[in-house]
Design an enzyme around this catalytic site. Structure first.
Site, short mmCIF file in Angstrom:
data_model
loop_
_atom_site.label_atom_id
_atom_site.label_comp_id
_atom_site.label_asym_id
_atom_site.label_seq_id
_atom_site.Cartn_x
_atom_site.Cartn_y
_atom_site.Cartn_z
N GLU A 93 2.78 23.62 84.16
CA GLU A 93 2.18 23.77 82.83
C GLU A 93 2.58 25.12 82.23
O GLU A 93 2.83 26.08 82.95
CB GLU A 93 0.65 23.73 82.94
CG GLU A 93 0.05 22.37 82.67
CD GLU A 93 0.11 21.98 81.19
OE1 GLU A 93 0.85 22.61 80.40
OE2 GLU A 93 -0.57 21.01 80.82
N ASP A 94 2.60 25.17 80.90
CA ASP A 94 2.81 26.46 80.24
C ASP A 94 1.54 27.29 80.27
O ASP A 94 1.56 28.46 80.60
CB ASP A 94 3.29 26.25 78.78
CG ASP A 94 2.45 25.23 78.01
OD1 ASP A 94 1.52 24.62 78.59
OD2 ASP A 94 2.72 25.03 76.81
N ASP A 97 -5.73 26.43 79.05
CA ASP A 97 -6.60 27.01 78.03
C ASP A 97 -8.03 26.51 78.28
O ASP A 97 -8.76 27.09 79.07
CB ASP A 97 -6.05 26.61 76.66
CG ASP A 97 -6.73 27.31 75.48
OD1 ASP A 97 -7.22 28.42 75.64
OD2 ASP A 97 -6.76 26.72 74.39
N PHE A 146 -3.76 33.50 70.86
CA PHE A 146 -2.85 32.37 70.76
C PHE A 146 -1.42 32.89 70.91
O PHE A 146 -0.97 33.71 70.11
CB PHE A 146 -3.02 31.63 69.43
CG PHE A 146 -2.42 30.26 69.48
CD1 PHE A 146 -3.15 29.18 69.97
CD2 PHE A 146 -1.11 30.06 69.08
CE1 PHE A 146 -2.58 27.91 70.04
CE2 PHE A 146 -0.54 28.79 69.15
CZ PHE A 146 -1.28 27.71 69.63
N ARG A 159 9.29 28.23 69.83
CA ARG A 159 9.51 27.89 71.24
C ARG A 159 10.72 28.64 71.82
O ARG A 159 10.82 28.85 73.02
CB ARG A 159 9.75 26.39 71.42
CG ARG A 159 8.54 25.52 71.11
CD ARG A 159 8.79 24.09 71.58
NE ARG A 159 7.85 23.14 71.00
CZ ARG A 159 6.65 22.87 71.51
NH1 ARG A 159 6.24 23.46 72.60
NH2 ARG A 159 5.86 21.98 70.93
P1 IMP Z 1 -6.07 22.91 77.14
O1 IMP Z 1 -6.15 21.44 77.28
O2 IMP Z 1 -7.08 23.45 76.18
O3 IMP Z 1 -6.12 23.64 78.49
O4 IMP Z 1 -4.72 23.26 76.43
C1 IMP Z 1 -3.54 23.18 77.10
C2 IMP Z 1 -2.39 23.04 76.14
O5 IMP Z 1 -2.67 23.55 74.84
C3 IMP Z 1 -1.24 23.84 76.64
O6 IMP Z 1 -0.43 23.10 77.52
C4 IMP Z 1 -0.51 24.20 75.36
O7 IMP Z 1 0.37 23.18 74.99
C5 IMP Z 1 -1.60 24.30 74.33
N1 IMP Z 1 -2.02 25.70 74.17
C6 IMP Z 1 -3.16 26.28 74.58
N2 IMP Z 1 -3.22 27.57 74.27
C7 IMP Z 1 -2.05 27.83 73.65
C8 IMP Z 1 -1.48 29.03 73.10
O8 IMP Z 1 -2.04 30.14 73.12
N3 IMP Z 1 -0.25 28.90 72.54
C9 IMP Z 1 0.42 27.72 72.51
N4 IMP Z 1 -0.06 26.60 73.01
C10 IMP Z 1 -1.30 26.65 73.58
MG MG Z 2 1.27 22.17 76.90
#
Ligand code: IMP
Ligand code: MG
Length: 179
Positions: A93-94, A97, A146, A159
């Site tokens: 995963e990147d 969050d 963010f 990206r």
């Molecule tokens: P989660 O489901 O809230 O944990 O979000 C995960 C996904 O949201 C990540 O895989 C990203 O694609 C996107 N995301 C969350 N925070 C960021 C950020 O700060 N920048 C860019 N993408 C984000």
């Molecule tokens: Mg993602």
């Protein structure tokens, strides 16, 4: 764009993670599962930093749209069709969050009955966690900001930035990234 982590800092950490993963998965049937789209750069670098044979597959989740806050609903749009059963899966995963996306992806992958299933994430934002998800291989912990670059986007842009930058939210200054 306010820089948070330089390309050099990221590369050094990815190298460390690669060596750790290679050590842990020696002699196993390692499959990296790249979470599209945001993890494509991290996966490419991490895969080349892991000095043992491996395969790379792809999965896609969508929760964001163009907003900076998760919609709460996670849709799994694609999963690779090659058999994953019995493999040692490492979801890449990147960023974790709220934790919803990684949790949902791990559920989908677990249904493939892998020999093992772990998670590698470049970034983790503990302040935003809603669902607890253990990150087995973590690059950096960051604050509630963010970020874009190194594969990550805002509304599809940035990206290709080689470093990680912060897009200012309306409230508060960015915090220091830490390990
Ligand atoms: P989660 O489901 O809230 O944990 O979000 C995960 C996904 O949201 C990540 O895989 C990203 O694609 C996107 N995301 C969350 N925070 C960021 C950020 O700060 N920048 C860019 N993408 C984000
Ligand atoms: Mg993602």
């Amino acid at each position: 764009m306010e820089p948070l982590l330089s390309a050099e800092t990221i590369a050094a950490r990815v190298g460390e993670l690669g060596r750790e993963i290679a050590h842990d998965y020696q002699g196993r049937d390692l499959v990296l599962v790249c979470s599209l789209k945001g993890a494509f750069v991290f996966t490419a670098d991490l895969a080349r930093a892991i000095g043992i044979p491996l395969r790379i597959e792809f999965i896609r989740a969508e929760s964001y749209g163009d907003a900076m806050d998760s919609s709460g609903e996670v849709r799994i749009r694609e999963v690779t069709d090659r058999a994953l059963d019995g493999c040692d899966l490492l979801l890449v995963e990147d960023i974790v969050d709220t934790g919803r996306t990684a949790t949902r992806l791990l559920e989908v992958l677990r249904a493939h009955k892998p020999a093992s299933l772990k998670l590698a994430s470049l970034l983790y934002k503990p302040s935003r966690q809603i669902v607890s998800v253990p990150v087995d291989y973590l690059g950096f912990t960051i604050g509630d900001e963010f970020v874009v670059g190194y594969g990550m986007d805002h509304a599809g842009w940035h990206r290709n930035l080689p470093y990680l930058g912060v897009v200012q939210r309306p409230s508060g200054p960015p915090t220091e990234a830490r390990r």
